[in-house]
Scaffold this active site. Sequence first.
Site, short mmCIF file in Angstrom:
data_model
loop_
_atom_site.label_atom_id
_atom_site.label_comp_id
_atom_site.label_asym_id
_atom_site.label_seq_id
_atom_site.Cartn_x
_atom_site.Cartn_y
_atom_site.Cartn_z
N CYS A 147 16.14 -18.17 7.88
CA CYS A 147 17.08 -18.52 8.06
C CYS A 147 17.85 -18.48 6.53
O CYS A 147 18.39 -17.44 6.31
CB CYS A 147 17.09 -19.98 8.41
SG CYS A 147 18.79 -20.68 9.20
N HIS A 247 14.17 -19.33 13.63
CA HIS A 247 12.97 -20.11 13.41
C HIS A 247 11.72 -20.11 14.19
O HIS A 247 11.58 -20.57 15.19
CB HIS A 247 13.55 -21.71 13.64
CG HIS A 247 14.37 -22.19 12.59
ND1 HIS A 247 14.27 -22.96 11.45
CD2 HIS A 247 15.70 -21.80 12.06
CE1 HIS A 247 15.28 -23.27 10.60
NE2 HIS A 247 16.12 -22.36 11.10
N GLU A 249 8.98 -21.44 13.60
CA GLU A 249 8.25 -22.73 13.74
C GLU A 249 8.75 -23.66 14.87
O GLU A 249 7.92 -24.58 14.93
CB GLU A 249 8.28 -23.25 12.18
CG GLU A 249 9.42 -24.15 11.88
CD GLU A 249 10.48 -23.16 11.61
OE1 GLU A 249 11.71 -23.66 11.32
OE2 GLU A 249 10.53 -21.96 11.55
#
Length: 263
Positions: A147, A247, A249
């Site tokens: 990001c 993202h 994660e």
Amino acid sequence: EIKPSNPHAAALLSAFSEAANGKARCCPQDCCTAWRCWSHGDPPLAPITAGDVIGESVGSPRVLFIDNLDSFSLNIVNACAILGAEVVIVNGRGPQAPSAAEAFDGVRPTHIIIGPGPGRPEMSPLTMELAQCALAGSLGIPLLGICLGHQALCLAAGCRLVASPRGPVHGVPEDIHHDGQQLFGGLPSPVRMVRYNSLVVLEAEAKTEEETIDQQGRLTACAWDESRTLVMAVRHTRLPVCGVQFHPESAGSCSGSAPFNAF
């Protein structure tokens, strides 16, 4: 009843239980074998050797994670720790943030992740300095930007960083189209990942090569959003340097551990 599947998970569950009972601590003691913090002025860490044991892994990588104060920072840290890496967290912002040289010499990493965070990459001098070093080839180890870290790489390469023409997104699952190489090896295209961003990278106004997006022909786009108009990932043409706008994660990302494992 929640039953932990391994000692790492048990330590996390214990820490959460203590926090709920008003006995919070900075991090679970047993998890500190998997991740720790390093600050400006701390003594340098011993370099990792092939015989080192970290958690349950032998010869594990050591990831220097630049924390840009994102709420998902520890999600990324734990995603890497679960894969067997030792993760060392370094503050990327504020007067106590080290220089790139101090962080590199102090942590002695085998990999670097520049984490996400609010605002623009220029708000973290350490982030921008590491991005510039990575593009110059002076790090000598793999670097992944997530990001804000992805934006820092592109900005350092001369790309433009602007408000997204499709508007800001926060926690939005989206089909990411990619080329199936490196970070995306073995993943279907498109693959569902979650986005949290209001800024996007645009190609540099004066490019030297058609296949790349920056001014000096160093970065190539390798993933795009559902409209196939916004760049969602880049990689260096020669070096182990890459960035993703989404993202992996996030709990809503499909096969989110795969990019970390490939990195």
